[in-house]
Write a protein that holds these residues in place. Sequence first.
Motif, PDB file in Angstrom:
ATOM      1  N   LEU A  91       0.825  -1.206   0.037  1.00  0.00           N
ATOM      2  CA  LEU A  91      -0.083   0.092   0.122  1.00  0.00           C
ATOM      3  C   LEU A  91       0.783   1.195   0.072  1.00  0.00           C
ATOM      4  CD1 LEU A  91      -2.786   1.316   0.302  1.00  0.00           C
ATOM      5  CD2 LEU A  91      -2.556   1.135   2.700  1.00  0.00           C
ATOM      6  N   CYS A  92       1.964   1.272   0.829  1.00  0.00           N
ATOM      7  CA  CYS A  92       2.640   2.571   0.985  1.00  0.00           C
ATOM      8  C   CYS A  92       3.590   2.718  -0.605  1.00  0.00           C
ATOM      9  CB  CYS A  92       3.632   2.401   2.232  1.00  0.00           C
ATOM     10  SG  CYS A  92       2.725   2.337   3.709  1.00  0.00           S
ATOM     11  N   TYR A  93       3.959   1.511  -0.795  1.00  0.00           N
ATOM     12  CA  TYR A  93       4.551   1.819  -2.025  1.00  0.00           C
ATOM     13  C   TYR A  93       3.936   2.357  -3.219  1.00  0.00           C
ATOM     14  CZ  TYR A  93       6.833   0.151  -6.567  1.00  0.00           C
ATOM     15  OH  TYR A  93       7.423   0.313  -7.918  1.00  0.00           O
ATOM     16  N   THR A 106      10.619   3.049  -6.008  1.00  0.00           N
ATOM     17  CA  THR A 106      11.260   1.925  -5.878  1.00  0.00           C
ATOM     18  C   THR A 106      12.672   1.831  -5.431  1.00  0.00           C
ATOM     19  OG1 THR A 106       9.897   1.110  -7.872  1.00  0.00           O
ATOM     20  CG2 THR A 106      12.039  -0.499  -7.193  1.00  0.00           C
ATOM     21  N   ILE A 107      13.326   3.022  -5.717  1.00  0.00           N
ATOM     22  CA  ILE A 107      14.699   3.402  -5.192  1.00  0.00           C
ATOM     23  C   ILE A 107      14.600   3.673  -3.652  1.00  0.00           C
ATOM     24  CG2 ILE A 107      16.738   4.777  -5.131  1.00  0.00           C
ATOM     25  CD1 ILE A 107      16.206   5.013  -8.107  1.00  0.00           C
ATOM     26  N   ILE A 108      13.616   4.380  -3.200  1.00  0.00           N
ATOM     27  CA  ILE A 108      13.411   4.399  -1.747  1.00  0.00           C
ATOM     28  C   ILE A 108      13.239   3.325  -0.941  1.00  0.00           C
ATOM     29  CG2 ILE A 108      12.190   5.811   0.078  1.00  0.00           C
ATOM     30  CD1 ILE A 108      11.732   8.049  -1.850  1.00  0.00           C
ATOM     31  N   GLN A 109      12.255   2.433  -1.733  1.00  0.00           N
ATOM     32  CA  GLN A 109      11.829   1.206  -0.989  1.00  0.00           C
ATOM     33  C   GLN A 109      13.030   0.212  -0.799  1.00  0.00           C
ATOM     34  OE1 GLN A 109       9.482  -1.958  -3.157  1.00  0.00           O
ATOM     35  NE2 GLN A 109       8.121  -1.556  -1.544  1.00  0.00           N
ATOM     36  N   PHE A 110      13.924   0.525  -1.819  1.00  0.00           N
ATOM     37  CA  PHE A 110      15.139  -0.373  -1.976  1.00  0.00           C
ATOM     38  C   PHE A 110      16.062  -0.442  -0.563  1.00  0.00           C
ATOM     39  CE2 PHE A 110      18.712  -2.036  -4.594  1.00  0.00           C
ATOM     40  CZ  PHE A 110      18.090  -3.115  -4.683  1.00  0.00           C
ATOM     41  N   TRP A 164       5.891   8.073   2.354  1.00  0.00           N
ATOM     42  CA  TRP A 164       5.028   6.784   1.881  1.00  0.00           C
ATOM     43  C   TRP A 164       6.404   5.951   1.248  1.00  0.00           C
ATOM     44  CZ3 TRP A 164       0.966   5.750   3.467  1.00  0.00           C
ATOM     45  CH2 TRP A 164      -0.172   6.794   3.529  1.00  0.00           C
ATOM     46  N   GLY A 165       7.266   6.385   0.699  1.00  0.00           N
ATOM     47  CA  GLY A 165       8.350   5.691   0.518  1.00  0.00           C
ATOM     48  C   GLY A 165       9.262   5.167   1.638  1.00  0.00           C
ATOM     49  N   GLY A 166       9.345   5.887   2.524  1.00  0.00           N
ATOM     50  CA  GLY A 166      10.107   5.431   3.699  1.00  0.00           C
ATOM     51  C   GLY A 166       9.345   4.533   4.560  1.00  0.00           C
ATOM     52  N   LEU A 167       7.911   4.555   4.484  1.00  0.00           N
ATOM     53  CA  LEU A 167       6.963   3.413   5.208  1.00  0.00           C
ATOM     54  C   LEU A 167       7.209   2.174   4.312  1.00  0.00           C
ATOM     55  CD1 LEU A 167       3.616   5.296   6.086  1.00  0.00           C
ATOM     56  CD2 LEU A 167       5.881   4.535   7.704  1.00  0.00           C
ATOM     57  N   ALA A 169       9.758   1.044   2.839  1.00  0.00           N
ATOM     58  CA  ALA A 169      11.061   0.608   3.183  1.00  0.00           C
ATOM     59  C   ALA A 169      10.990  -0.347   4.295  1.00  0.00           C
ATOM     60  CB  ALA A 169      12.161   1.767   3.005  1.00  0.00           C
ATOM     61  N   ILE A 170      10.376   0.482   5.186  1.00  0.00           N
ATOM     62  CA  ILE A 170      10.113  -0.193   6.633  1.00  0.00           C
ATOM     63  C   ILE A 170       9.252  -1.683   6.406  1.00  0.00           C
ATOM     64  CG2 ILE A 170       8.828  -0.395   8.843  1.00  0.00           C
ATOM     65  CD1 ILE A 170       9.671   2.839   8.903  1.00  0.00           C
TER      66      ILE A 170
END
Length: 312
Positions: A91-93, A106-110, A164-167, A169-170
């Motif tokens: 969802l956050c992605y 995608t990069i932040i999620q990485f 949202w990207g930080g969430l 990644a968590i």
Amino acid sequence: MTQQNHLRGVLLASSACILWGISGVAASTLFINNPHLTAMWLTQVRMISAGLILLVWGMVAGKHPFKIWHHRHAAWTAVSYGLLGLIPVQLCYFEAVRVGNAPIATIIQFLGPFIISIYYFLFKHVTPSRIELIGMIMAFIGTLLIVTHGHLNSLAISPVILFWGGLSAIGVATNTLIPRTILPKYGALTVTGWGLMIAGLFLTLLQPMWRVHLTITWPQLGLLIVIILLGTVAPFLMFARRLSDILPTTASLMDAFEPLAATVFSITFLNVQLTSFDFIGGLLIILAVMALSLNTHKMLHFLRRRRAHSSS
């Protein structure tokens, strides 16, 4: 392990990550072409559909997916996995993609693997190695370049994208850590299938998807099917299959194909404009995660040795 099996595993793992990257681009296309589409609705449809497919697949394959509910610990872990692992990672992605674009999201999620390293340092007392510390510094610099474009007194991307990207990644970290105790016994088909179903149904309770009035065109329906089948079910099956053919560390290196695929397809088909700071920052993050992946097997070996010592 034969060379042919190793090559097959590498191709499966890299193909899975490319499909995940394409899934983000497909979602970005949907958000652009249908402003009324929400990340919540898209996540609900994706989770429930993919979860149902995986559970049916598990039943056909004789995995007995309902056995997981016979044990309280396993059941609670599956619920936690769905609510605390899969919801933030999906969802956050999608929210980050909706308010930004697929490559940056995608990069932040990485950055998720570094959150896992921090978790092991804080709660398992595993001291980061030199290569992990170097990787964290590289990832921090890469993120700083993407967020500020070299101007430290201002943000180059919206704080909402970063949030949202930080969430997400968590979510990568919780998505990896929570189900690890039940995966060996119940299998990835059962655990992931139930996790997706639980997460999707929970989100539907919060905001029923049938109350959202949407007009979906045939091309948009095609993109939705791509996200469900090619962006969720197929890569999951590919990535689960590759573990018997290649080492987990090698498979982890293939993760780099996801942000690369998202970037290439976004530039090619969506005309997304990225600056040199985005490219350099993204490259630093990818190299940092690859370095971390190469060191992962050492950390796991250390944990196994300590666990064996404490139990003796």
